[in-house]
Design an enzyme around this catalytic site. Structure first.
Site, PDB file in Angstrom:
ATOM      1  N   GLY A  11      19.056  47.782  15.156  1.00  0.00           N
ATOM      2  CA  GLY A  11      20.405  47.271  15.364  1.00  0.00           C
ATOM      3  C   GLY A  11      21.373  47.668  14.269  1.00  0.00           C
ATOM      4  CD  GLN A  44      15.846  51.458  19.412  1.00  0.00           C
ATOM      5  OE1 GLN A  44      15.060  50.589  19.061  1.00  0.00           O
ATOM      6  NE2 GLN A  44      15.874  51.935  20.643  1.00  0.00           N
ATOM      7  CB  SER A  45      22.286  52.318  16.236  1.00  0.00           C
ATOM      8  OG  SER A  45      22.217  53.248  17.301  1.00  0.00           O
ATOM      9  CB  VAL A  46      22.307  50.299  20.696  1.00  0.00           C
ATOM     10  CG1 VAL A  46      23.482  49.706  19.963  1.00  0.00           C
ATOM     11  CG2 VAL A  46      22.550  51.766  20.994  1.00  0.00           C
TER      12      VAL A  46
END
Length: 503
Positions: free
Chosen positions: A45, A12-14
């Protein structure tokens, strides 16, 4: 190899409302296992634009060691959004006979059609990403041309206040009188042929003047201020100067009335000219006023253009401790310097503005020898502990964080127990305290996860041992890898050496 594992990978990037969480991704992937055991690999992140992610790299190492039977993801773009990266992953899976499953897209990589569909989907995933980037770039460039403040902290000497431009709410820069006075002083000092950037930094530091976030001024910060046209009262001379340098000027010459400053951007579609000083860049008049007369600004700018010898302090690339070695007094990087046939370490902050007293006299070769001996001793102690416990030695820092986490959780439980029948005042106090403890608990959990991911494997210990036994013939790059595996940071002065270990 027997007892291969099934691996679930989640990314999950953000953390946004419309993005699926790591936990939800893992729950989706579990359905593919029908209750079987698995190992989780999760990166929070991290973007999918490349594969430089700690847990993903751990998954790769486990695949290469023959430990993985199947990799399951929620969606294929959790692995990567790059065609090249994804193609390399497919080759790796085939090489080590690893099955790949996307729980929402139902790809079967054992068939030619499944592999073809997989490649088509990853092409469209990359196309979507590049299209979004292009839209963002075009919108950014259009806003630049209209004189919008493009985010980030205001330049030193300014603050921001709201403004409406073409019906759009944005911000403009407003002069901050105290800081602006110091900026004028920088320009006035620098145009003196006898004064350098170092002289200005030293004098401002001695006077207690601080830049962003309360830090002393460095030569690099002062150089950026002296180059920035946001400060200049842009008139016809400024227009002619930038035009002669090949800069693209958005505004008409008649707009340069000697009042406003200028924004300066890398021009759209001119990436090939990024090394050609001012050519191909874009200049736009800002809605804010400048406060440095054009004559003074041009004198400083031309002096900087003539003086190409300045470079910011660099890390000590002569040593395999580069990137790890810090000043034992201020904590900033040490840099290498030659003197009388020897290479010494010196504090980069002391060299910049003398706000740190420095690390004293440290010869590079002597310190390298001391650190090498400490690495030998540390590894020997580690091996002894491993043999005695017959298991991987515990990271002291990890143990410390785990104990602190247990104490924090215990405090939260005690506070929760006191809430039954509590008065409103006690409830208010307990809620505030619990909120503080919960933040600390989350921070500790993140640190523990990071330390666990960085743990050194027995195979890496064997590699380190082999390198240390034959240190003189080991390449510079491999020495750096060994240091990176064993050491978090080295803090040194001429009187004291402190090493923070990873093992």
């Amino acid at each position: 190899m027997e007892n291969k594992i099934d691996a679930i990978y989640a990314r999950q990037s953000v953390d946004k409302k419309d993005s699926i969480s790591i936990e939800s991704q893992i729950e989706f992937c579990k359905y593919e296992l029908k209750g079987g055991s698995y190992k989780e690999y999760a990166d929070k992140g991290y973007s999918g634009k490349n594969t430089d992610r700690p847990r993903f790299q751990e998954l790769i190492r486990d695949i290469e060691n023959g430990l993985v039977r199947k990799v399951i993801v929620y969606k294929l773009d959790r692995i990567s959004r790059s065609i090249l990266d994804f193609a390399n992953m497919m080759e790796l899976f085939q090489k080590y006979n690893v099955e790949f499953v996307s729980s929402t897209e139902k790809f079967d990589t054992s068939t030619p059609m499944g592999r073809a569909m997989l490649n088509i989907c990853i092409v469209f995933a990359q196309l979507e990403r590049e299209t979004i980037q292009k839209r963002v770039q075009d919108a950014w460039y259009a806003r630049c041309q209209r004189g919008f403040k493009m985010g980030g902290r205001p330049p030193y000497g300014f603050r921001t206040e709201p403004i409406i431009i073409d019906g759009i709410h944005t911000k403009k820069l407003v002069i901050e009188p105290t800081e602006a006075a110091y900026v004028r002083k920088m320009y006035e000092m620098y145009v003196d042929p006898r004064i350098s950037l170092h002289d200005i930094a030293t004098q401002l530091t001695a006077q207690g003047v601080r830049s962003y976030f309360g830090k002393p001024f460095s030569r690099a910060t002062i150089s950026l201020i002296l180059r920035n046209p946001i400060y200049v009262m842009a008139d016809l001379d400024i227009y002619e100067f930038f035009k002669s340098q090949g800069t693209d000027i958005f505004n008409d010459v008649a707009d340069f009335a000697g009042t406003n400053g200028c924004y300066y951007y890398r021009g759209k579609g001119n990436q090939e000219n990024k090394h050609k000083y001012l050519q191909g860049q874009t200049l736009v008049l800002a809605p804010s006023e400048g406060f440095i007369p054009s004559e003074l600004w041009l004198q400083a700018r031309r002096k900087i253009m003539e003086n190409q010898s300045y470079q910011p302090a660099r890390k000590a690339k002569h040593s395999w401790m580069a990137g790890k070695i810090k000043c034992g007094r201020c904590g900033h990087a040490l840099m290498a310097a030659h003197s009388c046939g020897h290479i010494y370490f010196r504090c980069s902050v002391h060299a910049e503005n003398k706000s740190c007293p420095g690390c004293g006299t440290i010869r590079m070769l002597e310190l390298e020898e001391v650190v090498y001996r400490q690495m030998e001793k540390k590894l020997a102690d580690y091996k002894t502990l491993t043999e005695r416990k017959r298991k991987k030695a515990v990271n002291p820092k990890l143990t410390e964080k785990q104990l602190e986490l247990a104490r924090v959780e215990n405090e939260i439980e005690k506070l929760l127990d006191t809430l039954t029948g509590a008065t409103p005042v006690l409830l208010s106090y307990a809620n505030v305290k619990i909120e503080e403890l919960d933040k600390r608990r989350q921070a500790l959990a993140d640190e523990i996860a990071k330390l666990s991911a960085e743990a050194v494997s027995p195979e890496q210990i064997d590699t380190i041992s082999g390198y240390l036994d034959d240190w003189e013939s080991v390449s510079f790059e491999d020495k750096q890898k060994v240091v990176d595996l064993m050491i978090t940071v080295i803090r040194a002065t001429s009187e004291k050496l402190e090493i923070e270990w990873k093992i």
